[in-house]
Design a protein around this motif. Structure first.
Motif, PDB file in Angstrom:
ATOM      1  N   LEU A  55      14.868   7.113   0.963  1.00 19.35           N
ATOM      2  CA  LEU A  55      16.184   6.535   1.222  1.00 19.35           C
ATOM      3  C   LEU A  55      15.957   5.036   1.303  1.00 19.35           C
ATOM      4  N   LEU A  56      16.527   4.310   0.352  1.00 17.66           N
ATOM      5  CA  LEU A  56      16.350   2.864   0.259  1.00 17.66           C
ATOM      6  C   LEU A  56      17.626   2.187   0.740  1.00 17.66           C
ATOM      7  N   TYR A  57      17.473   1.357   1.752  1.00 15.23           N
ATOM      8  CA  TYR A  57      18.606   0.616   2.314  1.00 15.23           C
ATOM      9  C   TYR A  57      18.517  -0.850   1.934  1.00 15.23           C
ATOM     10  N   SER A  58      19.667  -1.453   1.648  1.00 14.29           N
ATOM     11  CA  SER A  58      19.811  -2.903   1.579  1.00 14.29           C
ATOM     12  C   SER A  58      20.646  -3.312   2.774  1.00 14.29           C
ATOM     13  N   TYR A  59      20.199  -4.338   3.487  1.00 12.04           N
ATOM     14  CA  TYR A  59      20.892  -4.805   4.692  1.00 12.04           C
ATOM     15  C   TYR A  59      21.748  -6.034   4.396  1.00 12.04           C
ATOM     16  N   CYS A  60      22.718  -6.251   5.260  1.00 12.60           N
ATOM     17  CA  CYS A  60      23.521  -7.464   5.214  1.00 12.60           C
ATOM     18  C   CYS A  60      22.632  -8.657   5.616  1.00 12.60           C
ATOM     19  N   ASP A  61      23.119  -9.865   5.376  1.00 19.19           N
ATOM     20  CA  ASP A  61      22.317 -11.064   5.634  1.00 19.19           C
ATOM     21  C   ASP A  61      21.906 -11.223   7.092  1.00 19.19           C
ATOM     22  N   ASP A  62      22.760 -10.878   8.020  1.00 16.90           N
ATOM     23  CA  ASP A  62      22.470 -11.065   9.442  1.00 16.90           C
ATOM     24  C   ASP A  62      22.176  -9.732  10.129  1.00 16.90           C
ATOM     25  N   ALA A  63      21.391  -8.902   9.475  1.00 17.16           N
ATOM     26  CA  ALA A  63      21.149  -7.533   9.938  1.00 17.16           C
ATOM     27  C   ALA A  63      20.499  -7.466  11.315  1.00 17.16           C
ATOM     28  N   VAL A  64      19.582  -8.368  11.613  1.00 17.88           N
ATOM     29  CA  VAL A  64      18.888  -8.310  12.905  1.00 17.88           C
ATOM     30  C   VAL A  64      19.895  -8.421  14.043  1.00 17.88           C
ATOM     31  N   VAL A  70      13.857  -9.356   6.983  1.00 14.37           N
ATOM     32  CA  VAL A  70      14.424  -8.048   7.332  1.00 14.37           C
ATOM     33  C   VAL A  70      15.678  -7.887   6.474  1.00 14.37           C
ATOM     34  N   ASP A  71      15.491  -7.342   5.272  1.00 12.97           N
ATOM     35  CA  ASP A  71      16.612  -7.251   4.332  1.00 12.97           C
ATOM     36  C   ASP A  71      16.859  -5.829   3.843  1.00 12.97           C
ATOM     37  N   GLY A  72      16.163  -4.864   4.435  1.00 15.12           N
ATOM     38  CA  GLY A  72      16.354  -3.475   4.035  1.00 15.12           C
ATOM     39  C   GLY A  72      15.412  -2.571   4.788  1.00 15.12           C
ATOM     40  N   ALA A  73      15.401  -1.312   4.398  1.00 12.75           N
ATOM     41  CA  ALA A  73      14.541  -0.323   5.029  1.00 12.75           C
ATOM     42  C   ALA A  73      14.183   0.758   4.036  1.00 12.75           C
ATOM     43  N   LEU A  74      13.109   1.475   4.338  1.00 13.47           N
ATOM     44  CA  LEU A  74      12.669   2.639   3.569  1.00 13.47           C
ATOM     45  C   LEU A  74      12.489   3.789   4.536  1.00 13.47           C
ATOM     46  N   LEU A  75      13.040   4.926   4.179  1.00 10.29           N
ATOM     47  CA  LEU A  75      12.876   6.135   4.978  1.00 10.29           C
ATOM     48  C   LEU A  75      12.467   7.248   4.032  1.00 10.29           C
ATOM     49  N   ALA A  76      11.377   7.936   4.336  1.00 14.70           N
ATOM     50  CA  ALA A  76      10.856   9.001   3.484  1.00 14.70           C
ATOM     51  C   ALA A  76      11.270  10.355   4.048  1.00 14.70           C
ATOM     52  N   PHE A  77      11.949  11.129   3.229  1.00 12.37           N
ATOM     53  CA  PHE A  77      12.461  12.440   3.625  1.00 12.37           C
ATOM     54  C   PHE A  77      11.788  13.541   2.826  1.00 12.37           C
ATOM     55  N   ALA A  78      11.793  14.734   3.401  1.00 14.03           N
ATOM     56  CA  ALA A  78      11.217  15.897   2.747  1.00 14.03           C
ATOM     57  C   ALA A  78      12.077  16.383   1.579  1.00 14.03           C
ATOM     58  N   GLU A 111      25.812   9.652   7.605  1.00 16.50           N
ATOM     59  CA  GLU A 111      26.156   9.663   9.028  1.00 16.50           C
ATOM     60  C   GLU A 111      25.485   8.547   9.834  1.00 16.50           C
ATOM     61  N   ASP A 112      24.632   7.752   9.219  1.00 16.83           N
ATOM     62  CA  ASP A 112      23.871   6.724   9.925  1.00 16.83           C
ATOM     63  C   ASP A 112      24.788   5.642  10.498  1.00 16.83           C
ATOM     64  N   PRO A 113      24.666   5.334  11.792  1.00 20.19           N
ATOM     65  CA  PRO A 113      25.458   4.258  12.394  1.00 20.19           C
ATOM     66  C   PRO A 113      25.271   2.904  11.705  1.00 20.19           C
ATOM     67  N   TYR A 114      24.101   2.650  11.144  1.00 17.96           N
ATOM     68  CA  TYR A 114      23.901   1.397  10.407  1.00 17.96           C
ATOM     69  C   TYR A 114      24.787   1.337   9.163  1.00 17.96           C
ATOM     70  N   VAL A 115      24.934   2.459   8.483  1.00 17.30           N
ATOM     71  CA  VAL A 115      25.796   2.516   7.295  1.00 17.30           C
ATOM     72  C   VAL A 115      27.252   2.381   7.716  1.00 17.30           C
ATOM     73  N   LYS A 116      27.652   3.187   8.693  1.00 12.70           N
ATOM     74  CA  LYS A 116      29.045   3.160   9.156  1.00 12.70           C
ATOM     75  C   LYS A 116      29.419   1.819   9.770  1.00 12.70           C
ATOM     76  N   GLY A 117      28.433   1.127  10.377  1.00 12.08           N
ATOM     77  CA  GLY A 117      28.696  -0.156  11.024  1.00 12.08           C
ATOM     78  C   GLY A 117      28.576  -1.363  10.113  1.00 12.08           C
ATOM     79  N   GLY A 118      28.253  -1.152   8.840  1.00 11.83           N
ATOM     80  CA  GLY A 118      28.190  -2.250   7.888  1.00 11.83           C
ATOM     81  C   GLY A 118      26.877  -3.011   7.859  1.00 11.83           C
ATOM     82  N   VAL A 119      25.884  -2.559   8.599  1.00 14.20           N
ATOM     83  CA  VAL A 119      24.563  -3.199   8.541  1.00 14.20           C
ATOM     84  C   VAL A 119      23.927  -2.919   7.179  1.00 14.20           C
ATOM     85  N   VAL A 120      24.089  -1.695   6.704  1.00 11.06           N
ATOM     86  CA  VAL A 120      23.605  -1.304   5.382  1.00 11.06           C
ATOM     87  C   VAL A 120      24.714  -1.582   4.379  1.00 11.06           C
ATOM     88  N   THR A 121      24.414  -2.408   3.385  1.00 12.13           N
ATOM     89  CA  THR A 121      25.405  -2.760   2.370  1.00 12.13           C
ATOM     90  C   THR A 121      25.321  -1.869   1.138  1.00 12.13           C
TER      91      THR A 121
END
Length: 111
Positions: free
Chosen positions: A21-30, A63-71, A82-92
């Motif tokens: 799961l590859l995330y791109s974050y907004c500019d002020d993600a921290v 800090v401009d994104g994240a990687l999460l490895a799933f089965a 369902e991720d709060p980061y996605v719903k909250g606009g942190v993940v673009t």
């Protein structure tokens, strides 16, 4: 099986797929992630406890994104939806990609 076929079969690595799961974050993600951080981490811990999430973390410097490895891919998509980061606009932007693992000492640990 002829000798040549046995050698060929032994030389072929066993591919084990992970789903990234590859995330791109907004500019002020921290700063923007703070109100959602606890809920995000709880969701990640729950996914790890179920055996769905194998590894995860933010990219650093910057800090401009994240990687999460799933089965599996469906667990990755469900987590993102369902991720709060996605719903909250942190993940673009997010996407799920299959990663074919063929070598490495942790390869034997992959389900």
């Amino acid at each position: 099986m002829r000798r040549f076929e046995r050698c060929l079969a032994a030389a072929t690595p066993k591919v084990k797929p992970l789903h990234l799961l590859l995330y791109s974050y907004c500019d002020d993600a921290v700063e923007r992630r703070q109100p959602f951080r606890e809920a995000h981490l709880q969701a990640a811990e729950a996914a790890a406890s179920r055996g769905d999430l194998l590894l995860g973390g933010a990219l650093a410097q910057p800090v401009d994104g994240a990687l999460l490895a799933f089965a599996n891919a469906s667990a990755a998509r469900s987590f993102a939806e369902e991720d709060p980061y996605v719903k909250g606009g942190v993940v673009t932007n997010w996407t799920v990609r299959e990663w074919s693992i063929v070598v490495g000492y942790l390869a034997e640990e992959i389900p």
